[in-house]
Design a protein around this motif. Structure first.
Motif, short mmCIF file in Angstrom:
data_model
loop_
_atom_site.label_atom_id
_atom_site.label_comp_id
_atom_site.label_asym_id
_atom_site.label_seq_id
_atom_site.Cartn_x
_atom_site.Cartn_y
_atom_site.Cartn_z
N ASP A 1 0.83 -1.21 0.00
CA ASP A 1 0.00 0.00 0.00
C ASP A 1 0.88 1.27 0.00
N SER B 1 -12.52 3.96 6.31
CA SER B 1 -12.99 3.95 7.71
C SER B 1 -14.01 5.04 7.98
N ASN C 1 -8.44 0.94 7.33
CA ASN C 1 -7.31 0.83 8.25
C ASN C 1 -7.63 1.40 9.63
N THR C 2 -8.02 2.67 9.71
CA THR C 2 -8.20 3.30 11.02
C THR C 2 -9.18 2.53 11.91
N HIS D 1 -8.44 9.88 4.20
CA HIS D 1 -7.74 8.97 5.11
C HIS D 1 -8.00 9.36 6.56
N GLY D 2 -8.18 8.37 7.41
CA GLY D 2 -8.32 8.61 8.85
C GLY D 2 -9.76 8.89 9.26
N HIS E 1 -10.40 0.14 0.96
CA HIS E 1 -9.34 0.12 1.98
C HIS E 1 -9.89 0.56 3.34
N SER F 1 -3.72 7.09 8.54
CA SER F 1 -4.87 6.37 9.09
C SER F 1 -4.88 6.58 10.60
N GLY G 1 -9.29 5.27 2.23
CA GLY G 1 -9.90 6.05 3.31
C GLY G 1 -11.30 5.59 3.65
O1 G3H Z 1 -4.62 2.76 2.41
C1 G3H Z 1 -5.27 2.68 3.47
C2 G3H Z 1 -6.55 3.27 3.57
O2 G3H Z 1 -6.87 4.10 2.55
C3 G3H Z 1 -7.24 3.34 4.84
O3 G3H Z 1 -7.92 4.54 5.13
O4 G3H Z 1 -7.64 4.59 7.58
O5 G3H Z 1 -9.42 5.92 6.48
O6 G3H Z 1 -9.58 3.45 6.57
P1 G3H Z 1 -8.69 4.64 6.51
#
Ligand code: G3H
Ligand code: ZN
Length: 309
Positions: free
Chosen positions: A91, A228, A249-250, A191-192, A247, A153, A226
Motif C-alpha cells: 500500500d 474507515s 485501516n483506522t 484517510h483517517g 481500503h 490512518s 480512506g
Molecule cells: O490505504 C489505506 C486506507 O486508505 C485506509 O484509510 O484509515 O481511512 O480506513 P482509513
C-alpha cells in the motif's frame, strides 16, 4: 517470476480473477492494513470465518515495521496451509525502490502513490513503476492514485481542508498514460477518522455520481481509499457505481487500541502475551468480518446509485 507468484498461479485464482468475479457479483474486495501479527491474524481469521477473499495491505511504514519479506512469507504460508483466498498489497508506495522491493518479495499488488506530485510528474513516476514491477511479474496488479484525500490512518481533530476531487477526464488520461490496472481517485473519501466518526456520530459520504463517471472514463478497476467511518449505504452504492477494492485501516487500529487497553486493564499481573493479545485479535476480527459482510451483502442495482440520502 517470484516463487510466491508461481505457487499461487498453480491452480488458484489470481487477484485479477477474483476482482473480475466480484465485479460481476456486485461485491467489493475488502483491503485491510496490518502492521503487526495481531492485525494479520485478525484479518485472516475474518477471511476464514466469512470465506470471503481479502486483500491484506501494508504501507511503507507498516512494511518497515513488519518486514516486507517477512509479511509476504507469512501470507504465503497461510495461503498454502489454509487454502484461503488471501492476497497481499504494498500500500502507498512512494518510490521505485520500495515498489521493486515489494514485487520481488512476492506481493500480488502495489499501490503506486505519487499523488502528491503535479499531475505530469505523477504520470511519469507511476508509469516507470508500473513497467518495473510488471518486469518482475506481469501478474502483479499496479494501482495508481490521483487527487488528494489527505494522509494518515489516524484519529484527526478536523478534516484536512482543500481536498481536490478527481475528474473523469484526468482519470481517463492517467489510466491511458500509465498503464495501471486499477485507479484510486478522490471521490469524497479521506484517510483517517474524525473523533466524531470514532464515536459513531458522523459518517463519511461519497460523491457517487462522480464514481459512476470516473468508472466510465477510466475503464479499469477502481479502489476506494480512506474507507474507515464511511456510511454503510454509501459503501454499497459505491460498489454498484464501480468501486472494486475498499481500503479500511483506522477502524482496525481503533479496535486494536481499545481492546488492547481493555485487555491490559483486566489484570495488571497478567504478563502472558498471547493471553493479553487473544481478545485483541478477536475484536479486530469482528470489525473486519462485519465490513466483509457489508461488501458482499445484497447487491445494489446500478439504477439505485443516485438515490442515496
Ligand atoms: O490505504 C489505506 C486506507 O486508505 C485506509 O484509510 O484509515 O481511512 O480506513 P482509513
Ligand atoms: Zn489509502
Amino acid at each position: 517470476m517470484t516463487e510466491i507468484g508461481t505457487l499461487r498461479n498453480a491452480g488458484k485464482d489470481t487477484l485479477r480473477d477474483v476482482l473480475t468475479r466480484l465485479e460481476k457479483e456486485g461485491a467489493g474486495l475488502g483491503h485491510f492494513n496490518v502492521s503487526d501479527q495481531v492485525l494479520l491474524k485478525a484479518v485472516i481469521a475474518a477471511a476464514a470465518e466469512t470465506t470471503f477473499p481479502v486483500l491484506i495491505g501494508a504501507s511503507e511504514g507498516e512494511r518497515d515495521f513488519f518486514g516486507a519479506r517477512q509479511l509476504a512469507t507469512l501470507v504465503k504460508t497461510e495461503r498454502e496451509e489454509s487454502d484461503l483466498p488471501l492476497f497481499l498489497n504494498a500500500d502507498h508506495t512512494h518510490s521505485l525502490a520500495k515498489a521493486l522491493e515489494a514485487a520481488n518479495a512476492g506481493f500480488d499488488a502495489v499501490t503506486i502513490d505519487f499523488s502528491a506530485l503535479p499531475f505530469e510528474e505523477n504520470v511519469a513516476h507511476t508509469k516507470e513503476a508500473v513497467q518495473a514491477i510488471k518486469a518482475v511479474n506481469p501478474a502483479i496488479l499496479a494501482e495508481g492514485e490521483i487527487g488528494d484525500i489527505g494522509t494518515g490512518s489516524e484519529i484527526k481533530e478536523t478534516a484536512q481542508g482543500g481536498r481536490r476531487l478527481s475528474t473523469p477526464e484526468e482519470a481517463r488520461q492517467f489510466v491511458e498514460a500509465t498503464g495501471i490496472d486499477n485507479l484510486a481517485p478522490a471521490v469524497g473519501n479521506m484517510h483517517g477518522m474524525l473523533k466524531s466518526m470514532v464515536q459513531g456520530k458522523a459518517k463519511k459520504h461519497l460523491d457517487l455520481e462522480r464514481i459512476v463517471q470516473i468508472k466510465q472514463a477510466a475503464g479499469v478497476f477502481l479502489t476506494l481509499h480512506g474507507g474507515s467511518g464511511t456510511d454503510d449505504e454509501h459503501f454499497r452504492k459505491a460498489i454498484a457505481a464501480g468501486i472494486n477494492i475498499i481500503h479500511i485501516n483506522t477502524e482496525l487500529r481503533v479496535a486494536w487500541r481499545e481492546s488492547l487497553d481493555k485487555s491490559l486493564a483486566r489484570d495488571s499481573n497478567e504478563v502472558v502475551p498471547y493471553k493479553i493479545l487473544r481478545p485483541v485479535v478477536d475484536s479486530v476480527k469482528q470489525v473486519v468480518a462485519s465490513r466483509l459482510r457489508l461488501f458482499h451483502g445484497q447487491a445494489v442495482s446500478p439504477e439505485a446509485v443516485g438515490t442515496v440520502a
